[in-house]
Write a protein that holds these residues in place. Sequence first.
Motif, short mmCIF file in Angstrom:
data_model
loop_
_atom_site.label_atom_id
_atom_site.label_comp_id
_atom_site.label_asym_id
_atom_site.label_seq_id
_atom_site.Cartn_x
_atom_site.Cartn_y
_atom_site.Cartn_z
N CYS A 253 42.31 36.23 44.62
CA CYS A 253 41.49 36.17 45.84
C CYS A 253 40.03 35.85 45.55
CB CYS A 253 41.56 37.50 46.59
SG CYS A 253 43.18 37.87 47.31
N SER A 254 39.58 36.14 44.35
CA SER A 254 38.16 35.97 44.02
C SER A 254 37.87 34.71 43.22
CB SER A 254 37.68 37.19 43.21
OG SER A 254 38.33 37.25 41.95
N PHE A 257 35.17 32.30 44.61
CA PHE A 257 33.85 32.93 44.62
C PHE A 257 33.28 33.07 43.21
CE2 PHE A 257 35.98 34.65 48.44
CZ PHE A 257 35.08 34.20 49.42
N LEU A 258 34.13 33.50 42.27
CA LEU A 258 33.67 33.70 40.90
C LEU A 258 33.18 32.39 40.29
CD1 LEU A 258 36.36 36.18 39.53
CD2 LEU A 258 33.97 36.67 40.02
N THR A 303 38.92 33.18 51.00
CA THR A 303 39.64 34.23 50.25
C THR A 303 41.13 33.97 50.25
OG1 THR A 303 37.95 35.87 50.83
CG2 THR A 303 40.09 36.71 50.11
N SER A 306 41.94 30.91 48.16
CA SER A 306 41.80 31.24 46.74
C SER A 306 43.04 31.96 46.23
CB SER A 306 40.56 32.12 46.54
OG SER A 306 40.38 32.45 45.18
#
Length: 431
Positions: A253-254, A257-258, A303, A306
């Motif tokens: 899920c990240s 973003f990461l 999210t 991802s």
Amino acid sequence: MTPIKLSWPDWKYPEWIDEGYRTTRGWLEKKKRDDGAEGLWRIHNGLYDLTTWVDKHPGGKLWIKMTQGLDVTEIFEASHLSPSAEKILPTFFVREARISRNSPYTFHPGGFFRTLKRRVYEKTKNIKRGPSKRAIVLIDLFVVITLLLSIISAKYFNFYIGALTGIFLTGTTILAHNLFHQRDNWRMYYFQLSLMSVTDWRISHALSHHIYTNTRLDLEILLMEPLLQWFPKEQKNWIVKYGSWIYSPLFYCSLYFLQAFSRIICHGLEPEDLICIALPTTMYLFSGSNLLICIISWLWIITFSSFIFGVIGFNVAHHHPDIFHEGDKPRNDKDWGLNQIDAVNDRIEVAATFPWAHLSFGDHTLHHMFPTLDHDILSELYPVFEKTCLEFGVEFRFNTTWNLFKGQFHQLTRTLPNTVPRENITAPLKS
């Protein structure tokens, strides 16, 4: 970091791997220490100056610019099917390299990969390079649907529609991956709608993962450590082995973003990063909802997308106890193509199937060996691929999606390397 057993002890271990935080641009710069290219471009044992070729390169400027100072033997061999590339190469020759190549792979003229490459060239030489018409229609359609659904999800603040939007965004991202392997083109930047970067992925995916698949130089594995450890290591702790079964879905899920945060912190914003805000901007301008609702809806879409991307990307091709990983005993023949077969597995459900192969990294072995060919062409290559495998006594097998999904989690628990080379294993892959 727990050390891994080396599959090729004579292949110089890149000491910089243990130096600390890993990034794509850092990988690119640090790898130059071991490649012996002396600021030029190394292909096999020759050093070439391609600076005058930057503006003329059919694949675009970016590929040439980002590889200066590297040994590009593998990417050169995999990207150039036509003999014309080798014919013009002597024009740029400077001198022989001073040190041996720091790679375990070979490209003998009569070997498996070169033989297959010649046959693939004959099969495709009359096909126009670049994405096919239906590949273009498919990705444009997914982008339009993603934008329309994002507006609807924000307008009604509906998380179910947001999830559906995330699915189409994932499809868009995977389809754009097909394009950034090819010559520079504007559609490849659809990839940036996911918050990820074309430039970073050309490094971590095209120049690292595709070339050194499941080895110590596969940056897509190195960037996931220590949370996800696919290499067999005797001292893996319980949390890494079994806790990863629980936290890996959260990690998926990240992912978007990461990668965005890492890029901004380490390298700062670049012009193409502005594409990332196209989706929330569209939602705000056309949904009629306030900014807060649009941002919440957009974050949910990112999210969910991802998560889906992680499920597909990590579970469909490379990780299974019977698939080669650094530490396992490699086959005696160091032909690059054969070692790609050992480190990749294909799913029977999506092989040569439009559009599912395009949307889920299907036909993956052929894609690894010929990444610059449009995904639409790969399905036509199976006859020559199977013929070449038969002639060289190579066993190429399909697997099921479910079997690979289970195998990925079993690979995370594997502590002992395989002592039998892939070429000597005849039992079907199973978890």
